[in-house]
Design a protein around this motif. Structure first.
Motif, mmCIF file in Angstrom:
data_model
loop_
_atom_site.group_PDB
_atom_site.id
_atom_site.type_symbol
_atom_site.label_atom_id
_atom_site.label_comp_id
_atom_site.label_asym_id
_atom_site.label_seq_id
_atom_site.Cartn_x
_atom_site.Cartn_y
_atom_site.Cartn_z
ATOM 1 N N ALA A 78 49.294 92.335 36.484
ATOM 2 C CA ALA A 78 48.075 91.626 36.866
ATOM 3 C C ALA A 78 48.327 90.202 37.338
ATOM 4 N N ARG A 79 49.017 89.426 36.538
ATOM 5 C CA ARG A 79 49.114 88.003 36.841
ATOM 6 C C ARG A 79 50.066 87.678 37.986
ATOM 7 N N MET A 90 40.506 96.676 44.435
ATOM 8 C CA MET A 90 41.285 97.916 44.508
ATOM 9 C C MET A 90 42.437 97.904 43.503
ATOM 10 N N ILE A 91 43.125 96.776 43.426
ATOM 11 C CA ILE A 91 44.245 96.662 42.482
ATOM 12 C C ILE A 91 43.742 96.766 41.050
ATOM 13 N N GLY A 92 42.662 96.048 40.741
ATOM 14 C CA GLY A 92 42.109 96.063 39.390
ATOM 15 C C GLY A 92 41.624 97.438 38.968
ATOM 16 N N LEU A 93 40.942 98.156 39.871
ATOM 17 C CA LEU A 93 40.475 99.508 39.560
ATOM 18 C C LEU A 93 41.637 100.451 39.262
ATOM 19 N N LEU A 130 39.751 89.965 35.438
ATOM 20 C CA LEU A 130 40.639 88.910 35.915
ATOM 21 C C LEU A 130 40.752 88.914 37.429
ATOM 22 N N ALA A 131 40.840 90.108 38.005
ATOM 23 C CA ALA A 131 41.032 90.251 39.448
ATOM 24 C C ALA A 131 39.884 89.611 40.216
ATOM 25 N N ALA A 163 33.093 87.957 32.580
ATOM 26 C CA ALA A 163 31.869 88.483 33.189
ATOM 27 C C ALA A 163 30.871 87.366 33.474
ATOM 28 N N ILE A 164 30.727 86.433 32.548
ATOM 29 C CA ILE A 164 29.809 85.303 32.751
ATOM 30 C C ILE A 164 30.298 84.412 33.886
#
Length: 533
Positions: free
Chosen positions: A282-283, A331-334, A375-376, A433-434
């Motif tokens: 991810a990072r 797309m990457i996050g999914l 995060l994405a 989310a916030i």
């Protein structure tokens, strides 16, 4: 744009190196050192270092990288040198807190704690000595310098760590203290040596580089003018108030662990290992994109101006890039969320054995796979928002961050008591989310008076969503029937099913997201394709 994507691509490769090295180093040290020692180093001491560095320089970086490179660099450099006394203050203050207010580890399990605190605090100050060099290089897109400097420093740190762990495992925190001091020293020296050679050279004169000699990179008084650019200084102050809150949100779980003692040092070590494992993919992608395209948006659009007052060609380009970036990270996050759920236990079992794959480890990594999706999206939306906010908007956002910081800490505390270390990941999902909701609202308001709607980048193809759901169901059942205590043949079947589902997902992306594929090929991959031809 091409320079920015080149910077993002190179930074991504650099993050790969960092994460892979940390990944391998954790696997190696687990076999020589205790979980408690790893927990103290990776959570408590690293938190001290990152807090000092973040509070001392983050606001200066954001303010000084905004706008054009054509500016009075003497005043900008003067402003950047203020990071050093600020870093000394934070280092001394926080080191005293770490030494006298927090729980001290058992010396028999974690020896030389006091020396570790001093060394990590000192390393933060040493790194800040290179801040003017770093900002100058980043503003002028010196990609290769950043890659070489940080690669050399990481490699040096890891080599020394491995040697000391093998030869002197009883040194405890002395090992990581010496490695950390070597890391920051090599990093700063690389920048200093490069600019010593570069400044005054024919290449610098050809590029009309704004700094002609090394003396100009030291604090200098400007005759009949102010010491710093007060517009940059006021913007820095606004970002500083914000950075304080952002650090709490970014490292919130570590602050809760450190100050509220909700987990012992051994559990902190396991949490950090799983956290590094989960963020390996991810990072190294999302952070370089956020850093590099923050510079892009800040240069293309003028801070504080509404969309009608901007150059419309620049607005069109920024909107198009933002839409495609949102689509890319979504797309990457999914993909990580879907496949991370079914392969968390297998990955941890291969990496750390039963110590990680039993207990809460797999559930922790599954939750982290969902957190990656948040995060994405947050990285790109905040990158655009912070690049465009004027000083007044930044100040207003600081109040939002204050309320969010307090809420996040409370949610973290209660969720941790309810569900252990998994509560940290759930609280981070709530926090992200916030923040995403706020940034989306800002982007919508910014573009509502134009014909552009970059937020459509958050809407994936329905057929792609269907393929992701089917892949998730298939791999989920595969994990139940074939993983992870049924032998290597069953594991290979589980991996093969995952590979087929992953291939189907990628093929679907190529068929349904043609505009995104063209963007990735023409920008991020263009220089590699040219090398191949």
């Amino acid at each position: 744009l091409s320079q920015t994507t080149r910077l993002a691509s190179s930074s991504a490769l650099l993050q790969v190196l960092f994460r892979v090295v940390t990944f391998g180093l954790n696997a190696f040290t687990l076999r020589y050192l205790s979980r408690e020692l790893i927990g103290v180093v990776n959570v408590r001491l690293t938190l001290l270092y990152s807090t000092v560095v973040f509070l001392a320089r983050e606001a200066f970086r954001r303010a000084c990288l905004s706008g054009s490179t054509k500016r009075n660099w003497t005043k900008t450099i003067n402003l950047l040198w203020l990071t050093v006394p600020l870093g000394v203050f934070w280092s001394i203050f926080l080191s005293l807190v770490w030494l006298y207010l927090l729980e001290v580890p058992d010396p028999a399990v974690v020896p030389h704690y006091q020396a570790g605190v001093v060394a990590f605090g000192l390393s933060a100050i040493i790194e800040l000595l290179g801040e003017p060099f770093w900002v100058l290089a980043q503003a002028h897109l010196f990609v290769r310098l950043k890659v070489i400097a940080e690669s050399l420093s990481v490699v040096s740190k890891c080599i020394l760590t491995v040697i000391l762990v093998v030869l002197y495992p009883r040194w405890g925190l002395y090992i990581f203290s010496l490695a950390q001091l070597l890391y920051v020293s090599v990093l700063v020296m690389c920048y200093v040596i490069y600019f010593t050679i570069f400044l005054g050279s024919p290449e610098a004169r050809k590029k009309s580089f704004p700094v002609a000699r090394m003396k100009a990179l030291l604090p200098n008084l400007v005759e009949d003018e102010t010491f710093v650019n007060w517009k940059e200084a006021r913007l820095t102050w606004s970002f500083f108030k914000q950075s304080f809150l952002k650090q709490i949100l970014t490292e919130g779980e570590r602050y809760v662990m450190t100050f509220l003692n909700v987990l012992n040092f051994g559990d902190q070590g396991v949490y950090d290992i799983v956290n590094n494992f989960g963020s390996l993919v991810a990072r190294f992608i999302f952070l370089p994109i956020e850093e590099s395209f923050y510079v892009f948006f800040a240069k293309v659009l003028e801070r504080g101006k509404n969309v009608k007052d901007q150059k419309q060609d620049d607005v069109a380009m920024a909107a198009n890039v933002l839409e495609l970036l949102l689509k890319l990270v979504l797309m990457i996050g999914l993909t990580i969320t879907v496949f991370g759920y079914a392969y968390s236990q297998l990955a941890l079992d291969i990496y750390g054995g039963s110590m990680l794959s039993s207990g809460t480890g797999p559930d922790l990594l599954r939750c982290y796979s969902l957190y990656v999706l948040f995060l994405a999206v947050n990285g790109v939306t905040e990158c655009f928002t912070f690049a465009l906010m004027c000083k007044e908007e930044v100040d207003r956002y600081n109040f939002v961050m204050l309320a969010l910081s307090f809420t996040f800490l409370c949610v973290s505390y209660f969720l941790t008591h309810w569900h252990g270390s998994i509560g940290f990941i759930l609280a981070n999902c709530f926090n992200m989310a916030i923040r995403i909701a706020h940034s989306i609202h800002y982007i919508y308001d910014y573009f509502k008076e134009s014909t552009y709607n970059p937020l459509t980048g958050l809407l994936p193809s329905p057929f792609l969503v269907l393929v992701c759901i089917v892949s998730g169901v298939i791999t989920g059942f595969s994990e139940v029937f074939f993983c992870c205590d049924k032998g290597w043949m069953a594991r290979l079947i589980h991996i093969s099913l995952g590979a087929l589902c992953f291939a189907a997902t990628i093929v679907t992306m190529f068929c349904t997201e043609t505009k995104l594929i063209h963007f990735v090929r023409s920008q991020f991959l263009s220089r590699y394709m040219k090398k191949g031809t």
